[in-house]
Design a protein around this motif. Structure first.
Motif, PDB file in Angstrom:
ATOM      1  N   ARG A  33       0.339  -1.412  12.501  1.00 48.88           N
ATOM      2  CA  ARG A  33       1.091  -2.474  13.156  1.00 48.88           C
ATOM      3  C   ARG A  33       0.399  -2.906  14.447  1.00 48.88           C
ATOM      4  NH1 ARG A  33       6.252  -1.514  16.071  1.00 48.88           N
ATOM      5  NH2 ARG A  33       6.046   0.580  15.185  1.00 48.88           N
ATOM      6  N   TYR A  41      -5.226  -3.982   4.598  1.00 49.51           N
ATOM      7  CA  TYR A  41      -4.387  -5.160   4.389  1.00 49.51           C
ATOM      8  C   TYR A  41      -2.926  -4.759   4.499  1.00 49.51           C
ATOM      9  CZ  TYR A  41      -8.924  -6.674   2.819  1.00 49.51           C
ATOM     10  OH  TYR A  41     -10.262  -6.941   2.771  1.00 49.51           O
ATOM     11  N   ASN A  42      -2.015  -5.626   4.132  1.00 51.72           N
ATOM     12  CA  ASN A  42      -0.589  -5.362   4.325  1.00 51.72           C
ATOM     13  C   ASN A  42       0.228  -5.728   3.099  1.00 51.72           C
ATOM     14  OD1 ASN A  42      -1.353  -8.092   6.021  1.00 51.72           O
ATOM     15  ND2 ASN A  42       0.455  -8.387   4.733  1.00 51.72           N
ATOM     16  N   VAL A  44       3.760  -7.512   1.594  1.00 53.37           N
ATOM     17  CA  VAL A  44       4.509  -8.710   1.982  1.00 53.37           C
ATOM     18  C   VAL A  44       5.883  -8.664   1.326  1.00 53.37           C
ATOM     19  CG1 VAL A  44       4.638 -11.230   1.925  1.00 53.37           C
ATOM     20  CG2 VAL A  44       2.417 -10.105   2.209  1.00 53.37           C
ATOM     21  N   ARG A  62       9.165 -14.594   5.413  1.00 55.40           N
ATOM     22  CA  ARG A  62       8.198 -13.597   4.954  1.00 55.40           C
ATOM     23  C   ARG A  62       7.970 -12.541   6.033  1.00 55.40           C
ATOM     24  NH1 ARG A  62       6.630 -18.454   2.653  1.00 55.40           N
ATOM     25  NH2 ARG A  62       6.233 -18.363   0.409  1.00 55.40           N
ATOM     26  N   TYR A  63       7.818 -11.306   5.593  1.00 63.42           N
ATOM     27  CA  TYR A  63       7.596 -10.193   6.511  1.00 63.42           C
ATOM     28  C   TYR A  63       6.330  -9.442   6.111  1.00 63.42           C
ATOM     29  CZ  TYR A  63      12.612 -10.824   7.504  1.00 63.42           C
ATOM     30  OH  TYR A  63      13.848 -11.336   7.824  1.00 63.42           O
ATOM     31  N   ILE A  64       5.585  -9.009   7.095  1.00 73.03           N
ATOM     32  CA  ILE A  64       4.418  -8.165   6.846  1.00 73.03           C
ATOM     33  C   ILE A  64       4.843  -6.702   6.878  1.00 73.03           C
ATOM     34  CG2 ILE A  64       2.330  -7.281   7.988  1.00 73.03           C
ATOM     35  CD1 ILE A  64       1.481 -10.102   8.531  1.00 73.03           C
ATOM     36  N   THR A  66       3.541  -3.038   7.294  1.00 72.40           N
ATOM     37  CA  THR A  66       2.392  -2.305   7.824  1.00 72.40           C
ATOM     38  C   THR A  66       2.467  -0.830   7.434  1.00 72.40           C
ATOM     39  OG1 THR A  66       3.615  -2.099   9.911  1.00 72.40           O
ATOM     40  CG2 THR A  66       1.992  -3.880   9.742  1.00 72.40           C
ATOM     41  N   SER A  88      -1.123  -5.169  -2.035  1.00 73.01           N
ATOM     42  CA  SER A  88      -1.440  -5.502  -0.645  1.00 73.01           C
ATOM     43  C   SER A  88      -2.113  -6.866  -0.595  1.00 73.01           C
ATOM     44  CB  SER A  88      -2.343  -4.440  -0.008  1.00 73.01           C
ATOM     45  OG  SER A  88      -3.610  -4.399  -0.642  1.00 73.01           O
ATOM     46  N   GLY A  91      -2.735 -11.189   5.038  1.00 75.37           N
ATOM     47  CA  GLY A  91      -1.776 -12.066   5.689  1.00 75.37           C
ATOM     48  C   GLY A  91      -0.438 -12.094   4.970  1.00 75.37           C
ATOM     49  N   LYS A  92       0.377 -13.117   5.302  1.00 74.15           N
ATOM     50  CA  LYS A  92       1.727 -13.219   4.765  1.00 74.15           C
ATOM     51  C   LYS A  92       1.789 -13.958   3.428  1.00 74.15           C
ATOM     52  CE  LYS A  92       4.574 -13.055   8.960  1.00 74.15           C
ATOM     53  NZ  LYS A  92       5.596 -13.780   9.753  1.00 74.15           N
ATOM     54  N   ARG A  94       1.571 -14.733  -0.370  1.00 74.48           N
ATOM     55  CA  ARG A  94       1.609 -13.923  -1.588  1.00 74.48           C
ATOM     56  C   ARG A  94       0.931 -14.605  -2.769  1.00 74.48           C
ATOM     57  NH1 ARG A  94       6.035 -12.928  -3.953  1.00 74.48           N
ATOM     58  NH2 ARG A  94       5.511 -10.881  -4.774  1.00 74.48           N
TER      59      ARG A  94
END
Length: 442
Positions: A33, A41-42, A44, A62-64, A66, A88, A91-92, A94
């Motif tokens: 975070r 990466y993250n 979503v 949208r939420y990331i 972490t 993963s 960015g946000k 998808r």
């Protein structure tokens, strides 16, 4: 359906949302975070916010996700639909091209109407008729089956396409008459499709619950349950190759994709294809086929170069119209159904066959006509027509269409980016025919 929850509670270990997502994304897999890390990466998560009264606009947040799963507490407090996939992203966004690593396949199983259906599901898993899922998640009127990989797969184009074929075959196998009353209407889903958050709200207001049902699996294990032509054979698991190693091993690729930030090229059709299908949906979409009709809208949007933002706006405007077609109160078409269908906005589905689209949507599509001539005869006829027009002064482009000779450049560029690549990978990633790739391969 209480009999599903009762059965799962009796025979399997319930898992908390945190335990579930920690197993999907092990410690160290996602970026930390507040930090941007090379090669990390993250996840979503997408929340569908309530529509304003009388509005056709669906707002989405949208939420990331972490590495510390910090956002999970906030998501679990929400009473809105929230979806997330075991993938993963960068960015946000998808979109399929933003996917980086695939941590598992999830299959939506509906039509589990009796206790015997669920007994047969796990009987078939225990007796090696079906692959045993890592987790089963109760979700309203069905189950979400998660097959988590021991080691994640990189989201390369050939792997995405191969996983799509494998997943479709698994869906056909799992949706059998002993397990679901909808065996003749299996619901095909993209490998990117998001599923309701574990611990999140369902259509009937309850919360989804995950149960541990098996171990993590491998692609080789899943291949055992499908025919050879549906197996994923050419793939690699997540590599420990660092970017500095990649710079030495693949200097041209590194320069283009990492240093210059160039994206991979795509091949698209005319915009008219998308508009044509959207018009047909307004008139010809029917109950029982709305999900697939929307799914094909996403496929055509991608093929036609329509942005995801425009697709999303058009699709959610169709939701109220689709819902008016409802005759069964248990079968309303919702915003959640819409966003699931939009997961097909991905390069992997460029070649989704017309015959399959017609079968799934019940909307007839006529192929290009040649007036019943065989292909060779039709080509000769068209060449004669062109020659005649040239004589009349109506046409002077007797040669090949502009841009049609780019196959050689495409193959050579792909080889430069993949020095150790195989012809089969090139065919999958570029969409060129086997004959064309072999012709220009050096």
């Amino acid at each position: 359906m209480d009999f599903i929850s009762d059965y799962m509670q009796q025979f399997f270990e319930p898992i908390t949302p945190y335990e579930f997502y920690r197993d999907v994304f092990p410690i160290g897999e996602l970026e930390e975070r507040g930090k941007q890390e090379q090669g990390k990466y993250n996840g979503v998560a997408v929340e569908l916010l309530p529509r304003e009264k009388g509005s056709s606009v669906q707002k989405i947040k949208r939420y990331i996700v972490t590495d510390d799963l910090y956002i999970l507490d906030k998501l679990l407090e929400s009473d809105n639909f929230i979806i997330i996939s075991p993938i993963s992203y960068k960015g946000k966004n998808r979109k399929g091209e933003s996917a980086r690593f695939i941590y598992g396949l999830a299959i939506d199983l509906d039509g589990v109407e009796t206790k015997q259906n669920i007994i047969d599901l796990f009987y078939q898993m225990q007796n090696d008729i079906l692959p045993t899922c890592t987790y089963a998640v109760t979700s309203g009127h069905g189950l979400h089956l998660y097959y988590l990989f021991e080691t994640p797969l990189p989201a390369f184009e050939n792997i995405k396409k191969g996983l799509h074929v494998l997943k479709m075959a698994l869906i056909r196998r799992i949706w059998n008459r002993y397990i679901t009353v909808l065996s003749d209407k299996p619901q095909y889903q993209s490998i990117f499709q998001g599923f309701r958050l574990v611990g999140g709200v369902t259509k009937d207001g309850r919360r989804t619950q995950a149960y541990r049902t098996g171990k993590k699996i491998t692609v080789e294990y899943l291949n055992n349950y499908v025919t050879e032509e549906n197996q994923l054979k050419e793939f690699s698991y997540k590599s420990k190759l660092t970017l500095s190693d990649a710079k030495k091993k693949y200097p041209e690729w590194y320069g283009r994709r990492i240093e210059q930030g160039q994206e991979k090229g795509t091949w698209v059709c005319k915009r008219a294809l998308y508009d044509w299908w959207k018009r047909r949906l307004l008139i010809e979409a029917t109950e029982g086929h709305r999900y697939f009709s929307m799914m094909c809208l996403a496929i055509y949007a991608k093929k036609s170069g329509v942005s995801y933002e425009e697709l999303e706006k058009d699709a959610f405007e169709l939701v109220p119209r689709f819902d008016l077609l409802t005759t069964d109160e248990k079968n309303h078409f919702t915003d959640y159904d819409c966003i699931k269908a939009l997961e097909m906005y991905n390069d992997s589905y460029f070649t989704f066959p017309i015959e399959e689209i017609v079968k799934l949507t019940l909307i007839p599509i006529e192929k290009n006509k040649r007036n019943y001539r065989k292909r060779a005869v039709h080509i000769e006829y068209m060449n004669m027509q062109r020659t005649f027009k040239v004589k009349l002064g109506e046409s002077t482009n007797g040669g090949r269409p502009k841009g049609s000779g780019t196959a050689e450049k495409t193959v050579k560029q792909w080889q430069q980016e993949h020095p150790d690549g195989k012809k089969s990978d090139c065919i999958r990633e570029t969409g060129l025919s086997k004959k064309t790739v072999y012709k220009w391969w050096t």
